[in-house]
Each structure stands twice: as structure tokens, then as C-alpha cells.
Design an enzyme around this catalytic site. Sequence first.
Site, PDB file in Angstrom:
ATOM      1  N   SER A  67     -66.036 -25.765   8.828  1.00 19.98           N
ATOM      2  CA  SER A  67     -65.757 -25.228  10.148  1.00 19.98           C
ATOM      3  C   SER A  67     -67.077 -24.930  10.860  1.00 19.98           C
ATOM      4  CB  SER A  67     -64.863 -23.989  10.036  1.00 19.98           C
ATOM      5  OG  SER A  67     -64.355 -23.622  11.295  1.00 19.98           O
ATOM      6  N   ASP A 146     -55.700 -30.894  12.049  1.00 22.92           N
ATOM      7  CA  ASP A 146     -56.499 -29.670  12.172  1.00 22.92           C
ATOM      8  C   ASP A 146     -56.284 -29.055  13.566  1.00 22.92           C
ATOM      9  OD1 ASP A 146     -58.493 -27.738  12.408  1.00 22.92           O
ATOM     10  OD2 ASP A 146     -59.919 -28.909  11.217  1.00 22.92           O
ATOM     11  N   HIS A 178     -56.722 -27.175   9.122  1.00 23.25           N
ATOM     12  CA  HIS A 178     -58.143 -26.820   9.085  1.00 23.25           C
ATOM     13  C   HIS A 178     -58.565 -26.469   7.662  1.00 23.25           C
ATOM     14  CE1 HIS A 178     -61.906 -25.815  10.904  1.00 23.25           C
ATOM     15  NE2 HIS A 178     -61.854 -24.548  10.567  1.00 23.25           N
TER      16      HIS A 178
END
Length: 214
Positions: A67, A146, A178
Site C-alpha cells: 500500500s 482492490d 487490497h
Amino acid sequence: WHQRLAQLGYVVLNVDYRGSTGYGRDYRVANYQDLGGGDRLDAVSGVDYLKTLGYVDTTRVGVYGMSYGGHLVLSLLTKNPGLFRAGIDISGVADMRMVYETAGRAAVVARLSTPDAAPELYTRSSAISFLDQLREPLMILHGTDDPNVSILQSLRLVDELLRRGKRFELEIYPGELHFFTRATSWIDAFGKMERFFDAEVRGNVSSTWRPGFQ
């Protein structure tokens, strides 16, 4: 996976770079309008720390993150070429303008303002602006569903890497969010990450990992 790496003989350093939670408001907002700047240098300082230990070969250091951590991996490899042997970007942000245009607009506006109001901040904070400086091999992993960081980030990144003839490996996980939700996805991802580091950080030519693109 950190425990697995330690068992394989790696030294693992987990950096709580500025912008992380748990250290008060000032620390949490310390990368305001400076994404991929001072927080990136916190990771660079981590390598400097490793150099003081004596038992770490700092000519063979890998970096990985997920991320925003993936965003930092891309920033480190493009803005500090030569510091790491290889990097792994999991569901990371390469282009802040694309965050503004897809998922996460509120979060990026809170940190950078808008692209029209601060175009230079968006350029400076986007590793995709500095890909010409990328020298080390890169592994990219992303789930197709995601909702936090659009897979379009990684597809745009791959397109630009191909244009420049950079070395990378791309792994796509159909239907994954995600944070991957299926054990099979993580088992596959960790296995490929391990082989990638074995080949590119340790230089093990007998590794079964093979780069998909040159």
C-alpha cells in the site's frame, strides 16, 4: 513472513517512518505535503543504521512494502538508486494523480491538496515521474478488485516500465482486495517474494525465480 526470512538468515528491519500512527499527532502528520520525501529518508536512515551493526552486508539489502509502503518502495528505488538490490511493491501507489482520479481522492487531497492547486507536489510525490532512474529489479503484486489502490496503478506502472525497458516481474491476483483474503494468494505471493529476494538480493543463480520481463 518476517520470521521465515529470519530463519533463512536475513536481518529484518521494520521501519515506522514518519506518517505512521501510534506516536502522536505531530508524527502522524509529519509527511504532510511531503509524500515520498522525509518518510523515504527514514527508510534510508534505516540502512545507515544497519551499517553500524557489523554483521549485516549492506551491499545486499532488499526492500518491500504494501500500500503506502509499496509507494515508498517505488520512491526508494527511483530516488535512491543503488541503495537496494531489489524491491517488492504490493498494491502500491505509483501515481498520486491517479489516486485523485480513482479511489482515495479524499485521502490524497488531505495530504497534497488538488492536482490543479499543487501540481508540483503531485509530480514530486509520484515515483512514476522518476522511473528513468530505476536500476534495480522490481516485483509488483496486485489484486484485481482492490478498492483502496486501483489495480490501474500497477498497470500504468507496468506500461511505463515497458516503455523504458526496465526489469520487473508482475503478479496479478484475480478477485483479490487490497489485503488479500485467500490463503492460497498469500502462499503464492510469499513463495514468489522469497524466490525473488533469493535471486536478486542474495544472488543465488540456482533460484527457481525467473524474471517475466526484461
